[in-house]
Design a protein around this motif. Structure first.
Motif, mmCIF file in Angstrom:
data_model
loop_
_atom_site.group_PDB
_atom_site.id
_atom_site.type_symbol
_atom_site.label_atom_id
_atom_site.label_comp_id
_atom_site.label_asym_id
_atom_site.label_seq_id
_atom_site.Cartn_x
_atom_site.Cartn_y
_atom_site.Cartn_z
ATOM 1 N N UNK A 59 61.412 37.824 21.499
ATOM 2 C CA UNK A 59 61.009 36.411 22.637
ATOM 3 C C UNK A 59 59.929 35.813 21.971
ATOM 4 N N UNK A 60 58.654 36.759 21.679
ATOM 5 C CA UNK A 60 57.444 36.171 21.129
ATOM 6 C C UNK A 60 57.425 35.588 19.971
ATOM 7 N N UNK A 61 58.338 36.435 19.163
ATOM 8 C CA UNK A 61 58.775 35.779 17.655
ATOM 9 C C UNK A 61 59.244 34.406 17.620
ATOM 10 N N UNK A 62 60.440 34.238 18.571
ATOM 11 C CA UNK A 62 61.131 33.089 18.599
ATOM 12 C C UNK A 62 60.203 31.820 18.971
ATOM 13 N N UNK A 63 59.395 32.299 20.196
ATOM 14 C CA UNK A 63 58.513 31.334 20.835
ATOM 15 C C UNK A 63 57.436 31.057 19.620
ATOM 16 N N UNK A 64 56.899 31.444 18.938
ATOM 17 C CA UNK A 64 56.202 31.239 17.596
ATOM 18 C C UNK A 64 56.569 30.545 16.648
ATOM 19 N N UNK A 65 57.893 30.870 16.309
ATOM 20 C CA UNK A 65 58.532 29.842 15.611
ATOM 21 C C UNK A 65 58.900 28.517 15.901
ATOM 22 N N UNK A 66 59.378 28.506 17.090
ATOM 23 C CA UNK A 66 59.318 27.009 18.029
ATOM 24 C C UNK A 66 58.277 26.325 17.963
ATOM 25 N N UNK A 67 56.751 26.910 18.155
ATOM 26 C CA UNK A 67 55.876 26.109 18.155
ATOM 27 C C UNK A 67 55.474 25.813 16.848
ATOM 28 N N UNK A 68 55.541 26.509 15.711
ATOM 29 C CA UNK A 68 55.366 26.257 14.331
ATOM 30 C C UNK A 68 56.141 25.237 14.040
ATOM 31 N N UNK A 69 57.434 25.019 14.541
ATOM 32 C CA UNK A 69 58.371 24.056 14.208
ATOM 33 C C UNK A 69 57.952 22.811 14.439
ATOM 34 N N UNK A 70 57.532 22.706 15.936
ATOM 35 C CA UNK A 70 56.977 21.430 16.443
ATOM 36 C C UNK A 70 56.003 20.846 15.728
ATOM 37 N N UNK A 71 55.242 21.617 15.110
ATOM 38 C CA UNK A 71 53.930 21.151 14.123
ATOM 39 C C UNK A 71 54.714 20.484 13.025
ATOM 40 N N UNK A 72 55.838 20.738 12.577
ATOM 41 C CA UNK A 72 56.752 20.209 11.349
ATOM 42 C C UNK A 72 57.279 19.076 11.631
ATOM 43 N N UNK A 73 57.712 18.849 12.885
ATOM 44 C CA UNK A 73 58.680 17.635 13.421
ATOM 45 C C UNK A 73 58.037 16.368 13.657
ATOM 46 N N UNK A 74 56.636 16.464 13.531
ATOM 47 C CA UNK A 74 55.951 15.059 14.106
ATOM 48 C C UNK A 74 55.651 14.293 12.964
#
Length: 74
Positions: A59-74
């Motif tokens: 769960x924490x791994x998925x959350x970390x990936x989602x946060x990292x992806x957010x920074x790549x989509x802006x």
């Protein structure tokens, strides 16, 4: 190649001089800002007893990936 990392602000004072294995085998309460009550809640709700388990929890791994992806989509 040796790698050095300063974890003094990430760990409680008592854990600053421990080995990586000792830190990973410790309760999440060894992390600066994580209380014993929070560590107990992690254990009771998700079965997380150690920093290693916290860091590898899906769960924490998925959350970390989602946060990292957010920074790549802006």
């Amino acid at each position: 190649m040796a790698v050095g990392v300063d974890l003094s602000k990430a760990l409680d004072k008592a854990f600053e001089d421990k080995t990586l294995k000792e830190i990973l085998d410790s309760s999440p309460a060894a992390l600066a800002g994580v209380t014993d009550a929070t560590a107990k809640a992690l254990k009771d709700s998700l079965g997380i007893d150690t920093i290693r388990e916290l860091g590898s929890n899906k769960y924490f791994a998925v959350a970390g990936v989602l946060v990292a992806l957010e920074g790549k989509t802006k």
